[in-house]
Design a protein around this motif. Structure first.
Motif, mmCIF file in Angstrom:
data_model
loop_
_atom_site.group_PDB
_atom_site.id
_atom_site.type_symbol
_atom_site.label_atom_id
_atom_site.label_comp_id
_atom_site.label_asym_id
_atom_site.label_seq_id
_atom_site.Cartn_x
_atom_site.Cartn_y
_atom_site.Cartn_z
ATOM 1 N N UNK A 1 8.542 11.479 -6.400
ATOM 2 C CA UNK A 1 7.548 12.139 -7.234
ATOM 3 C C UNK A 1 6.824 11.131 -8.129
ATOM 4 N N UNK A 2 7.247 9.883 -8.094
ATOM 5 C CA UNK A 2 6.639 8.842 -8.914
ATOM 6 C C UNK A 2 5.304 8.412 -8.325
ATOM 7 N N UNK A 3 4.436 7.957 -9.223
ATOM 8 C CA UNK A 3 3.150 7.428 -8.799
ATOM 9 C C UNK A 3 3.120 5.933 -9.070
ATOM 10 N N UNK A 4 2.345 5.222 -8.272
ATOM 11 C CA UNK A 4 2.180 3.791 -8.495
ATOM 12 C C UNK A 4 0.698 3.477 -8.563
ATOM 13 N N UNK A 5 0.379 2.374 -9.256
ATOM 14 C CA UNK A 5 -1.013 1.968 -9.391
ATOM 15 C C UNK A 5 -1.462 1.243 -8.124
ATOM 16 N N UNK A 6 -2.625 1.598 -7.648
ATOM 17 C CA UNK A 6 -3.226 0.991 -6.461
ATOM 18 C C UNK A 6 -4.688 0.687 -6.777
ATOM 19 N N UNK A 7 -5.350 -0.001 -5.866
ATOM 20 C CA UNK A 7 -6.782 -0.197 -6.007
ATOM 21 C C UNK A 7 -7.443 0.074 -4.670
ATOM 22 N N UNK A 8 -8.656 0.606 -4.750
ATOM 23 C CA UNK A 8 -9.418 0.951 -3.555
ATOM 24 C C UNK A 8 -10.520 -0.090 -3.401
ATOM 25 N N UNK A 9 -10.478 -0.781 -2.271
ATOM 26 C CA UNK A 9 -11.421 -1.871 -1.977
ATOM 27 C C UNK A 9 -12.807 -1.310 -1.668
ATOM 28 N N UNK A 10 -13.793 -2.191 -1.719
ATOM 29 C CA UNK A 10 -15.157 -1.816 -1.343
ATOM 30 C C UNK A 10 -15.219 -1.355 0.118
ATOM 31 N N UNK A 11 -14.276 -1.832 0.928
ATOM 32 C CA UNK A 11 -14.244 -1.432 2.342
ATOM 33 C C UNK A 11 -13.478 -0.118 2.530
ATOM 34 N N UNK A 12 -13.096 0.530 1.429
ATOM 35 C CA UNK A 12 -12.440 1.844 1.394
ATOM 36 C C UNK A 12 -10.943 1.816 1.677
ATOM 37 N N UNK A 13 -10.329 0.661 1.821
ATOM 38 C CA UNK A 13 -8.892 0.558 2.063
ATOM 39 C C UNK A 13 -8.155 0.606 0.738
ATOM 40 N N UNK A 14 -7.058 1.383 0.675
ATOM 41 C CA UNK A 14 -6.219 1.479 -0.520
ATOM 42 C C UNK A 14 -5.142 0.400 -0.442
ATOM 43 N N UNK A 15 -4.963 -0.334 -1.548
ATOM 44 C CA UNK A 15 -4.040 -1.472 -1.582
ATOM 45 C C UNK A 15 -3.165 -1.424 -2.820
ATOM 46 N N UNK A 16 -1.991 -2.057 -2.723
ATOM 47 C CA UNK A 16 -1.140 -2.194 -3.900
ATOM 48 C C UNK A 16 -1.848 -3.081 -4.917
ATOM 49 N N UNK A 17 -1.609 -2.807 -6.184
ATOM 50 C CA UNK A 17 -2.238 -3.568 -7.255
ATOM 51 C C UNK A 17 -1.779 -5.027 -7.146
ATOM 52 N N UNK A 18 -2.625 -5.965 -7.487
ATOM 53 C CA UNK A 18 -2.359 -7.407 -7.427
ATOM 54 C C UNK A 18 -2.156 -7.931 -6.013
ATOM 55 N N UNK A 19 -2.570 -7.179 -5.020
ATOM 56 C CA UNK A 19 -2.486 -7.622 -3.626
ATOM 57 C C UNK A 19 -3.895 -7.767 -3.066
ATOM 58 N N UNK A 20 -4.025 -8.567 -2.024
ATOM 59 C CA UNK A 20 -5.299 -8.683 -1.321
ATOM 60 C C UNK A 20 -5.438 -7.504 -0.369
ATOM 61 N N UNK A 21 -6.660 -7.112 -0.096
ATOM 62 C CA UNK A 21 -6.935 -5.992 0.800
ATOM 63 C C UNK A 21 -6.383 -6.310 2.188
ATOM 64 N N UNK A 22 -5.676 -5.356 2.756
ATOM 65 C CA UNK A 22 -5.109 -5.540 4.091
ATOM 66 C C UNK A 22 -6.196 -5.543 5.159
ATOM 67 N N UNK A 23 -7.348 -5.008 4.845
ATOM 68 C CA UNK A 23 -8.427 -4.899 5.820
ATOM 69 C C UNK A 23 -9.383 -6.093 5.777
ATOM 70 N N UNK A 24 -9.910 -6.418 4.596
ATOM 71 C CA UNK A 24 -10.924 -7.480 4.497
ATOM 72 C C UNK A 24 -10.414 -8.750 3.813
#
Length: 116
Positions: free
Chosen positions: A60-83
């Motif tokens: 039920x916990x949430x974690x912080x992520x970031x959504x890249x300009x290419x629309x891929x969701x990534x873990x915070x402080x990580x590089x986009x897995x797509x671009x």
């Protein structure tokens, strides 16, 4: 500064690299220009991705992520897995704005010491 102010982000990245180049001679006007460049970089190179919260699997916990300009969701402080870009739009092998700002600050301090 004109390259840093360019509308094309890739050209702005080139301007960041050029900002680290050294001159053979510095004066007080150069210190002013470096300070102006530092402030410009701080105020204009912002996060391009969008931070968000995502529910973790099987929890039920949430974690912080970031959504890249290419629309891929990534873990915070990580590089986009797509671009392969970070939240600021830089690839791993490219110079980052915060590193450039630190470099410019050190250069300003050294020039101040030299000009005394």
């Amino acid at each position: 500064m004109s390259i840093l102010k360019h509308s094309d982000f890739n050209k702005q990245k080139i301007g960041l690299r050029i900002a680290t180049y050294d001159k053979s001679f510095y004066n007080n006007k150069d210190v002013e220009n470096l300070h102006e460049m530092k402030l410009f970089i701080i105020s204009n190179f912002k996060e391009k991705g969008e931070k968000s919260m995502k529910k973790q699997l099987l929890s039920s916990k949430e974690k912080e992520v970031w959504i890249c300009e290419c629309s891929k969701t990534n873990d915070i402080d990580e590089y986009c897995e797509s671009c392969n870009k970070d939240i600021f739009g830089f690839k791993q092998n490219e110079m980052k704005p915060d590193a450039i700002v630190n470099y410019i600050e050190q250069k300003i301090e050294l020039i101040h010491e030299y000009l005394k």
